[in-house]
Scaffold this motif. Structure first.
Motif, PDB file in Angstrom:
ATOM      1  N   UNK A 103     -31.591 -79.451 -49.538  1.00  0.00           N
ATOM      2  CA  UNK A 103     -31.507 -78.102 -48.994  1.00  0.00           C
ATOM      3  C   UNK A 103     -30.508 -78.062 -47.849  1.00  0.00           C
ATOM      4  N   UNK A 104     -30.209 -76.866 -47.389  1.00  0.00           N
ATOM      5  CA  UNK A 104     -29.420 -76.697 -46.179  1.00  0.00           C
ATOM      6  C   UNK A 104     -30.324 -76.905 -44.974  1.00  0.00           C
ATOM      7  N   UNK A 105     -29.786 -77.468 -43.909  1.00  0.00           N
ATOM      8  CA  UNK A 105     -30.597 -77.795 -42.735  1.00  0.00           C
ATOM      9  C   UNK A 105     -29.915 -77.315 -41.461  1.00  0.00           C
ATOM     10  N   UNK A 106     -30.701 -76.690 -40.583  1.00  0.00           N
ATOM     11  CA  UNK A 106     -30.168 -76.248 -39.307  1.00  0.00           C
ATOM     12  C   UNK A 106     -31.206 -76.334 -38.206  1.00  0.00           C
ATOM     13  N   UNK A 107     -30.735 -76.249 -36.975  1.00  0.00           N
ATOM     14  CA  UNK A 107     -31.584 -76.193 -35.791  1.00  0.00           C
ATOM     15  C   UNK A 107     -31.210 -74.952 -34.999  1.00  0.00           C
ATOM     16  N   UNK A 108     -32.220 -74.189 -34.574  1.00  0.00           N
ATOM     17  CA  UNK A 108     -32.031 -73.023 -33.716  1.00  0.00           C
ATOM     18  C   UNK A 108     -32.925 -73.202 -32.498  1.00  0.00           C
ATOM     19  N   UNK A 109     -32.308 -73.375 -31.338  1.00  0.00           N
ATOM     20  CA  UNK A 109     -33.072 -73.769 -30.149  1.00  0.00           C
ATOM     21  C   UNK A 109     -32.747 -72.902 -28.943  1.00  0.00           C
ATOM     22  N   UNK A 110     -33.792 -72.419 -28.273  1.00  0.00           N
ATOM     23  CA  UNK A 110     -33.625 -71.904 -26.923  1.00  0.00           C
ATOM     24  C   UNK A 110     -33.447 -73.113 -26.020  1.00  0.00           C
ATOM     25  N   UNK A 111     -32.343 -73.165 -25.319  1.00  0.00           N
ATOM     26  CA  UNK A 111     -31.904 -74.412 -24.712  1.00  0.00           C
ATOM     27  C   UNK A 111     -31.526 -74.198 -23.245  1.00  0.00           C
ATOM     28  N   UNK A 112     -30.886 -75.195 -22.672  1.00  0.00           N
ATOM     29  CA  UNK A 112     -30.430 -75.130 -21.286  1.00  0.00           C
ATOM     30  C   UNK A 112     -29.083 -75.830 -21.212  1.00  0.00           C
ATOM     31  N   UNK A 113     -28.210 -75.322 -20.374  1.00  0.00           N
ATOM     32  CA  UNK A 113     -26.865 -75.879 -20.271  1.00  0.00           C
ATOM     33  C   UNK A 113     -26.935 -77.396 -20.052  1.00  0.00           C
ATOM     34  N   UNK A 114     -26.236 -78.147 -20.908  1.00  0.00           N
ATOM     35  CA  UNK A 114     -26.291 -79.601 -20.863  1.00  0.00           C
ATOM     36  C   UNK A 114     -27.167 -80.220 -21.930  1.00  0.00           C
ATOM     37  N   UNK A 115     -27.895 -79.369 -22.684  1.00  0.00           N
ATOM     38  CA  UNK A 115     -28.853 -79.902 -23.653  1.00  0.00           C
ATOM     39  C   UNK A 115     -28.176 -80.605 -24.821  1.00  0.00           C
ATOM     40  N   UNK A 130     -26.940 -79.838 -40.487  1.00  0.00           N
ATOM     41  CA  UNK A 130     -25.546 -79.405 -40.618  1.00  0.00           C
ATOM     42  C   UNK A 130     -25.057 -78.615 -39.410  1.00  0.00           C
ATOM     43  N   UNK A 131     -25.931 -77.753 -38.872  1.00  0.00           N
ATOM     44  CA  UNK A 131     -25.546 -76.887 -37.763  1.00  0.00           C
ATOM     45  C   UNK A 131     -26.661 -76.835 -36.723  1.00  0.00           C
ATOM     46  N   UNK A 153     -25.145 -67.191 -40.354  1.00  0.00           N
ATOM     47  CA  UNK A 153     -23.685 -67.162 -40.495  1.00  0.00           C
ATOM     48  C   UNK A 153     -23.101 -68.569 -40.436  1.00  0.00           C
ATOM     49  N   UNK A 154     -23.602 -69.381 -39.513  1.00  0.00           N
ATOM     50  CA  UNK A 154     -23.074 -70.742 -39.361  1.00  0.00           C
ATOM     51  C   UNK A 154     -23.334 -71.587 -40.619  1.00  0.00           C
ATOM     52  N   UNK A 155     -24.503 -71.394 -41.213  1.00  0.00           N
ATOM     53  CA  UNK A 155     -24.854 -72.164 -42.399  1.00  0.00           C
ATOM     54  C   UNK A 155     -24.337 -71.525 -43.688  1.00  0.00           C
ATOM     55  N   UNK A 156     -23.976 -70.242 -43.617  1.00  0.00           N
ATOM     56  CA  UNK A 156     -23.543 -69.549 -44.812  1.00  0.00           C
ATOM     57  C   UNK A 156     -24.682 -69.322 -45.790  1.00  0.00           C
ATOM     58  N   UNK A 157     -25.853 -68.934 -45.252  1.00  0.00           N
ATOM     59  CA  UNK A 157     -27.034 -68.735 -46.087  1.00  0.00           C
ATOM     60  C   UNK A 157     -27.584 -67.325 -45.901  1.00  0.00           C
ATOM     61  N   UNK A 158     -28.455 -66.925 -46.815  1.00  0.00           N
ATOM     62  CA  UNK A 158     -29.146 -65.650 -46.718  1.00  0.00           C
ATOM     63  C   UNK A 158     -30.485 -65.855 -46.010  1.00  0.00           C
TER      64      UNK A 158
END
Length: 231
Positions: A103-115, A130-131, A153-158
């Motif tokens: 499958x396609x794999x991604x991470x979406x994280x609320x983060x902090x500068x430097x993470x 992948x992203x 958009x980054x993964x190019x998925x629906x």
């Protein structure tokens, strides 16, 4: 046929991040009333999560607002990052690693500068998926629906092909509102089963994953590409 997609949060999912009381210890050390650190630095935490301040500016504000010298600031920030990074959720990370051809794999994280720099050095998440979309790099955090749009958009998925996994219910609900399937992380067993169900329900056509397709496109002997994980 669209490939299924799995998108994960980091803190509380791929990283185990229990509250360690480091802020309270600093308040006691500095003889500050409980809640003072977050009251004085709350706007800095918010700005850092959206990338509107640099690490240098964060250090300067910590020094000014808490009255710390340079060595104390370094120690304060070291405690912050130790708490932020937590420990790896090895079981889930290993499972996700095994999904790379499915499958396609991604991470979406609320983060902090430097993470990104620190999590890459500690856990090599950049080799796991992948992203990676960090809130401090795009200036948008969950549950803002635009964060999910950027990820797709980054993964190019629906969105409808994606399963999003997070440990915060408001983010799970936001993902569902954005058209994704979503799962509230409460443990590895249930989460791994939910991923399996998502992949099983996906159409059989086109199931060869991104990593195999990329290898085909580049050629097996293409320089600089490996399907192996960094140890």
């Amino acid at each position: 046929m669209a490939l299924p997609c799995v998108i994960l949060d980091i803190g509380g999912v791929l990283e185990i991040t229990p509250e360690k009381g480091w802020v309270q210890r600093w308040e006691q050390r500095l003889s500050l009333p409980p809640g003072t650190v977050h009251a004085r630095l709350g706007d800095v935490w918010q700005a850092g999560s959206l990338g509107s301040v640099s690490e240098h500016e964060v250090h300067a504000r910590v020094a000014a607002d808490l009255g710390l010298d340079a060595s104390q600031v370094d120690a304060f920030m070291a405690d912050l990052w130790h708490d932020y990074l937590g420990t790896p959720n090895d079981e889930l990370i290993a499972h996700v690693r095994g999904l790379r051809r499915r499958c396609r794999l991604g991470i979406l994280s609320n983060s902090f500068v430097g993470a990104r720099e620190r999590e890459t050095a500690s856990y090599h998440f950049d080799e796991l998926v992948e992203e990676i979309v960090y809130s401090h790099e795009i200036g948008i955090g969950k549950p803002d629906p635009r964060a999910f749009d950027v990820m797709c958009d980054r993964l190019g998925v629906r969105p409808e092909d994606c399963l999003f996994i997070d440990d915060v219910m408001v983010n799970v609900e936001a993902a569902q509102g954005a058209g994704m399937q979503a799962h509230l992380f409460e443990g590895n067993t249930e989460t791994i089963a939910r991923i399996a169900h998502h992949l099983k329900a996906a159409p059989a056509v086109g199931r060869r994953g991104f990593w195999e397709q990329r290898l085909d496109a580049l050629g097996a002997d293409a320089p600089g590409f490996s399907t192996g994980m960094h140890s």
